[in-house]
Design an enzyme around this catalytic site. Sequence first.
Site, mmCIF file in Angstrom:
data_model
loop_
_atom_site.group_PDB
_atom_site.id
_atom_site.type_symbol
_atom_site.label_atom_id
_atom_site.label_comp_id
_atom_site.label_asym_id
_atom_site.label_seq_id
_atom_site.Cartn_x
_atom_site.Cartn_y
_atom_site.Cartn_z
ATOM 1 N N GLY A 197 5.686 12.333 12.816
ATOM 2 C CA GLY A 197 4.259 12.544 12.637
ATOM 3 C C GLY A 197 3.986 12.654 11.153
ATOM 4 N N ASP B 221 -2.917 11.498 3.442
ATOM 5 C CA ASP B 221 -3.507 12.258 2.352
ATOM 6 C C ASP B 221 -2.776 11.893 1.074
ATOM 7 O OD1 ASP B 221 -4.814 14.135 0.772
ATOM 8 O OD2 ASP B 221 -4.635 15.718 2.266
ATOM 9 N N LEU C 65 14.591 16.256 7.495
ATOM 10 C CA LEU C 65 15.705 15.358 7.181
ATOM 11 C C LEU C 65 16.747 16.154 6.406
ATOM 12 C CD1 LEU C 65 13.696 12.195 6.127
ATOM 13 C CD2 LEU C 65 14.912 12.575 8.276
ATOM 14 N N LEU D 68 8.353 13.108 1.801
ATOM 15 C CA LEU D 68 8.426 11.651 1.757
ATOM 16 C C LEU D 68 7.198 11.039 2.419
ATOM 17 C CD1 LEU D 68 12.130 11.150 2.939
ATOM 18 C CD2 LEU D 68 11.282 11.388 0.595
#
Length: 133
Positions: free
Chosen positions: A47, A51, A73, A93
């Site tokens: 998800g 922005d 991650l 990221l």
Amino acid sequence: RLTGCFTLSCVFEMDTTPESYLDLFPLEAIVYLTPDSENGNKVYVLGGLVDESIHKELTLRRAREQHLQTARLPIREYMVRAPNARNYHSETLAINQVFDVLSTFYETRSWPAALRAGVSSGKGYVLPDTAHQ
């Protein structure tokens, strides 16, 4: 702004929907991927935010409000902070980078290979074998 969701199957087929993942899956099956999570080894539901700016812990708060597990991650486990002029280090990221990491991991079953594919050096993290280059 939080957007709709998509799901990936084992063959990386993608399905998009304006429906919320909360309406599509049971809570115990959802893991919200956020760079602020303390958990690193989970199955990921991807998800994201649309922005231009980083809102620290926004995704973590959203997941907690919805009583979802979180994961991140394993950047901290496999990468090191690279010295740089700005002393900039970010585990946040873009959605395409996360997708690159996850799809490479699916193909290789190697976190170092996956992180090399998706985490740009501009994030301030590198694999230990490239830290002095």
